[in-house]
Scaffold this active site. Sequence first.
Site, PDB file in Angstrom:
ATOM      1  N   LYS A 213       0.891  -1.170   0.000  1.00  0.00           N
ATOM      2  CA  LYS A 213       0.000   0.000   0.000  1.00  0.00           C
ATOM      3  C   LYS A 213       0.916   1.204   0.000  1.00  0.00           C
ATOM      4  O   LYS A 213       1.618   1.470   0.984  1.00  0.00           O
ATOM      5  CB  LYS A 213      -0.890  -0.029   1.249  1.00  0.00           C
ATOM      6  CG  LYS A 213      -1.665   1.256   1.495  1.00  0.00           C
ATOM      7  CD  LYS A 213      -2.816   0.981   2.451  1.00  0.00           C
ATOM      8  CE  LYS A 213      -2.957   1.963   3.591  1.00  0.00           C
ATOM      9  NZ  LYS A 213      -3.258   3.347   3.224  1.00  0.00           N
TER      10      LYS A 213
ATOM     11  N   GLY B 198      -7.610   9.621   9.150  1.00  0.00           N
ATOM     12  CA  GLY B 198      -7.912   9.770  10.571  1.00  0.00           C
ATOM     13  C   GLY B 198      -8.999  10.797  10.871  1.00  0.00           C
ATOM     14  O   GLY B 198      -9.401  10.952  12.018  1.00  0.00           O
TER      15      GLY B 198
ATOM     16  N   ALA C 259      -9.128   5.727   3.689  1.00  0.00           N
ATOM     17  CA  ALA C 259      -8.966   6.903   4.552  1.00  0.00           C
ATOM     18  C   ALA C 259     -10.223   7.775   4.622  1.00  0.00           C
ATOM     19  O   ALA C 259     -10.914   7.973   3.628  1.00  0.00           O
ATOM     20  CB  ALA C 259      -7.799   7.773   4.127  1.00  0.00           C
ATOM     21  N   GLY C 260     -10.467   8.274   5.819  1.00  0.00           N
ATOM     22  CA  GLY C 260     -11.525   9.246   6.037  1.00  0.00           C
ATOM     23  C   GLY C 260     -12.854   8.651   6.452  1.00  0.00           C
ATOM     24  O   GLY C 260     -13.791   9.383   6.762  1.00  0.00           O
TER      25      GLY C 260
ATOM     26  N   ASN D 289      -9.101   2.316   9.573  1.00  0.00           N
ATOM     27  CA  ASN D 289      -8.344   1.948  10.771  1.00  0.00           C
ATOM     28  C   ASN D 289      -8.896   2.663  11.999  1.00  0.00           C
ATOM     29  O   ASN D 289      -9.506   2.063  12.876  1.00  0.00           O
ATOM     30  CB  ASN D 289      -6.862   2.293  10.560  1.00  0.00           C
ATOM     31  CG  ASN D 289      -5.978   1.843  11.708  1.00  0.00           C
ATOM     32  OD1 ASN D 289      -6.429   1.325  12.706  1.00  0.00           O
ATOM     33  ND2 ASN D 289      -4.687   2.021  11.573  1.00  0.00           N
ATOM     34  N   THR D 290      -8.731   4.009  12.006  1.00  0.00           N
ATOM     35  CA  THR D 290      -9.057   4.783  13.200  1.00  0.00           C
ATOM     36  C   THR D 290     -10.487   4.564  13.686  1.00  0.00           C
ATOM     37  O   THR D 290     -10.725   4.445  14.889  1.00  0.00           O
ATOM     38  CB  THR D 290      -8.838   6.286  12.923  1.00  0.00           C
ATOM     39  OG1 THR D 290      -7.560   6.451  12.321  1.00  0.00           O
ATOM     40  CG2 THR D 290      -8.899   7.096  14.199  1.00  0.00           C
TER      41      THR D 290
END
Lengths: 357, 265
Positions: B96, B157, B184-185, B206-207
């Site tokens: 990635k 994040g 992301a986001g 992830n977050t």
Amino acid sequence: MNKRAAVVGAGVIGSLMAWRLSKSGWSVDLFDQDEQPTRNCSFAAAGLLDSVGALEDAEPLINELAGASLEMWASIVKALPEPVFFQRRGTLALVHSNDMEQLDQWEHRIRRLNPTAAMERLRGDALFAIEPEIDRRFQEGLYFPLEGNIDNRALLRALHRQLRHLVAGMHFGTHVENLSIGTVQTATATRTYDQVIDCRGVRASAPGIRGVRGELFVVRAPDVAISRPVRLLHPKQPVYVVPRSKDTYVVGATQIECEDYSPVTVRSTLELLSAAYVIHGGFGEAEVLESVTQCRPAFNDNQPRTFFRDGVLHVNGLFRHGFLVSPKLTELACELLEHGTLAPQYKPLETEATRCA
Amino acid sequence: MWKIAGIELESRLFLGTAQYRSPELLRQAIAASKTQVVTVSLRRQSKALHGAENFWSIIQQSGVHILPNTAGCRSVKEAVSTAQMARQVFNTNWIKLEVIGNEHTLQPDPFGLVEAARILCGEGFSVFPYTNDDPVVAERLLASGCRILMPWGAPIGSGRGLQNEYALQILRDQFPHTPLIVDAGIGAPSHAARAMELGYDGVLLNTAVARSEDPPRMAKAFANAVTAGRLAFEAGLIQAKQKAEASTPVLGTPFWQQDNPGSPL
């Protein structure tokens, strides 16, 4: 005749175990591989007693152990023959205005897990009334009025000095090659005991224990007058500045998933010291007295444990929370030793961690 | 079943492994998400390869494919050497690719990204590029040898969800045969479901799981949302309309009700 116990490992938990057992009539031998136990995780710690703030990434059980431990530190320190710096003047947590959501989330999590926790949201002048010298860029923070900090090194030194009078044998500078039910084997002797207690942290034979690298700095900053621990929330890891004795501050700590003792990296240096500098410009002129790398012993869930395995009592996995929880954990380990079981609410501490390697 | 980079997968949810409160929570979240691909960051742990066996073994024992990432790399050189190291460590040619252009917004640097992608594709890597939602950049990445695109939904994040659905839709329409993953986001399961409804092949996050109050439960919520969104896409969403349209036919409704537009149908 008194029962005989061997405590292996003289970090904070081993030292408190030896102290507590001696006081309740056991004849104790305390072992540590170092002549002066200065290479262990407890010596490297900052002594931050963030009983409430730790909830940010700890479970409620830690909060409970920490609350009880804070009360116990006061009496432990009082019982020592020499003064040890210990204060409960509260702690502060600050956040950059860009990361305000992080402070909200932290506050929310603490309120949810402990609705009666002592915590205040401070803004502007109320914040500077607590710590007048922190940089004016910080306009908001959380104040934990009942938290405190302890000079971990002074505490260990004082405890060890007193233990020399209390225990049957201080075997410092002695490497324990093997321990099992009732025996401790060193290069020169094999001794027998009624109970062997393994408090060696990362080096213990406890299954599933891992080391989590942490780095911190000790600095002397005469231009800085901050009287209580100040944390700066950061997306990756909170950085804290903890005042120790006069003009000395501990700045820590990174948290990296590896068991690696090599020197502090440039990246960590920049992250930690720039955070300190942001909190107070006076850190720009500070002298770096020490940079420290250590590995915290942790089980997979980062929760402490005390349990019997093959007849050996283990007390381990204190992770970032050594000074925070060790007095109460010592009480519980002794309870387990004397009664063979723990009260229901502490049962999770007794669960043997699963091995993952 | 769907296929990406030569591997057949059931799950369309890719999970990051950073920021969990403990490795045990990470393990539980992986299990609850039923993910088959997790992304791991090599950069901060490069020196730890021999000291983190315990941590790696949790990921390896969960039996998922590992997608190493170059998180935090700010130059082509840094990203390329991190990718090369990752190939050795994890014994995979998947990478990635992140080349960060701005420390504060963590926006991808499209120029560095295209260059690093060209180098790595040339070396036989299967590159999963973390990119913005610009179709021109996407074209250049494909021309550099990428076979997959991972446009952002919002800054890493931030948890803000799909900030430019229109741009994401254009990408989907323009590259109908390229696996597209929103990376992301994503902050809420509804964001993930929306990305899947647009016809995206997967989401990576992830977050939103790691920093939630109960990561295993949130992981399960995302798994359900991704499945729901994909099913909706496959089933074909109806077009939104300006006006109400009765699901009950007007035929058979008494005439005096038909005369009164305010009455319930």
